[in-house]
Design a protein around this motif. Structure first.
Motif, PDB file in Angstrom:
ATOM      1  N   ASN A 124      46.520  30.087  35.781  1.00 16.40           N
ATOM      2  CA  ASN A 124      45.703  28.936  35.425  1.00 16.40           C
ATOM      3  C   ASN A 124      44.411  29.345  34.720  1.00 16.40           C
ATOM      4  OD1 ASN A 124      45.447  25.935  35.738  1.00 16.40           O
ATOM      5  ND2 ASN A 124      43.561  26.545  36.761  1.00 16.40           N
ATOM      6  N   ARG A 125      43.875  30.508  35.058  1.00 15.65           N
ATOM      7  CA  ARG A 125      42.670  30.982  34.379  1.00 15.65           C
ATOM      8  C   ARG A 125      42.947  31.252  32.907  1.00 15.65           C
ATOM      9  NH1 ARG A 125      40.194  35.331  38.765  1.00 15.65           N
ATOM     10  NH2 ARG A 125      39.259  33.792  40.180  1.00 15.65           N
ATOM     11  N   LYS A 126      44.163  31.682  32.623  1.00 13.86           N
ATOM     12  CA  LYS A 126      44.522  31.953  31.233  1.00 13.86           C
ATOM     13  C   LYS A 126      44.827  30.663  30.470  1.00 13.86           C
ATOM     14  CE  LYS A 126      46.530  36.496  32.288  1.00 13.86           C
ATOM     15  NZ  LYS A 126      47.795  37.293  32.341  1.00 13.86           N
ATOM     16  N   ARG A 167      44.145  27.364  31.502  1.00 11.00           N
ATOM     17  CA  ARG A 167      43.112  26.336  31.628  1.00 11.00           C
ATOM     18  C   ARG A 167      43.675  24.921  31.430  1.00 11.00           C
ATOM     19  NH1 ARG A 167      38.076  28.546  31.801  1.00 11.00           N
ATOM     20  NH2 ARG A 167      37.876  30.731  31.173  1.00 11.00           N
ATOM     21  N   THR A 176      46.701  31.139  40.386  1.00 14.09           N
ATOM     22  CA  THR A 176      45.317  31.103  39.912  1.00 14.09           C
ATOM     23  C   THR A 176      45.130  31.949  38.654  1.00 14.09           C
ATOM     24  OG1 THR A 176      44.482  30.741  42.151  1.00 14.09           O
ATOM     25  CG2 THR A 176      42.918  31.609  40.522  1.00 14.09           C
TER      26      THR A 176
END
Length: 201
Positions: A73-75, A77, A70
């Motif tokens: 993935n936040r970095k 996107r 996660t």
């Protein structure tokens, strides 16, 4: 299946389990919603299997995996991350819930809002299966092959007992990593993602 609620009407005189094998995707989804204390998977032939609840150590390991995925993935996107409570309707008709999964924006953005609310009708681009006390090596390996046959691009099968990881790739290759002192790479599916296996000890 004592204590399990069946939200669909059954035809009298016809074997209940045979009728369950022919539930539609929507019926199976609502069957799962009516039984929130259980987790189910369904194979390509419609056979439904109750899944054991996760023990403490497996729950911690699942959390470590999902957290790192996660954060990455936040970095980046590039897609969306799912935990072990999410079911996916695979192209072959099976419903599976991997311990961690990632779906690219290219796949996710093709789904309607209604499809996103239920079990997404797709195979994740990346999946992780972490063997727990109730899992068998043979059964989990069969699931890994099923993921790959249904379009998964990268999959990790992690065995904490032996500290062994099998890495499955879209080209059909399978490699084995021995020891939790290693880093796993997301390769070209999850660019710049790495996971330190030592946190699973």
């Amino acid at each position: 299946m004592t204590g399990i609620v069946f939200p669909i009407p059954f035809e009298p005189g016809v074997d209940m389990f045979e009728q369950m094998r022919h539930m539609t995707d929507d019926e199976f989804y609502f069957f799962c919603q009516e039984n929130p204390d259980y987790k189910f998977e369904r194979d390509a032939n419609g056979n439904i299997k109750p899944m054991a609840q996760t023990g403490g150590e497996s729950g911690i390991r699942n959390s470590e995996l999902t957290t790192d995925l996660t954060i990455w993935n936040r970095k980046k996107r590039l897609g969306v991350v799912f935990d072990s409570s999410t079911g996916f309707n695979l192209p072959n008709g099976a419903n599976r819930g991997p311990d961690a999964a990632w779906v690219s924006d290219a796949q996710w953005n093709q789904l309607t809002l209604e499809q996103r609310k239920k079990f997404p009708p797709l195979c994740p681009d990346f999946v992780v299966e972490l063997l727990s006390e109730s899992d068998t090596l043979k059964g989990t390996a069969e699931k890994m092959r099923e993921y790959m046959d249904n379009g998964c691009r990268l999959a990790w099968m992690i065995d904490p007992k032996t500290e062994e990881v099998r890495i499955y790739r879209a080209d059909g290759s399978v490699s084995i990593v021995h020891g939790f002192d290693n880093l796993l790479s997301g390769e070209d599916v999850l660019p710049d993602f790495s996971f330190a296996l030592q946190v699973l000890r």
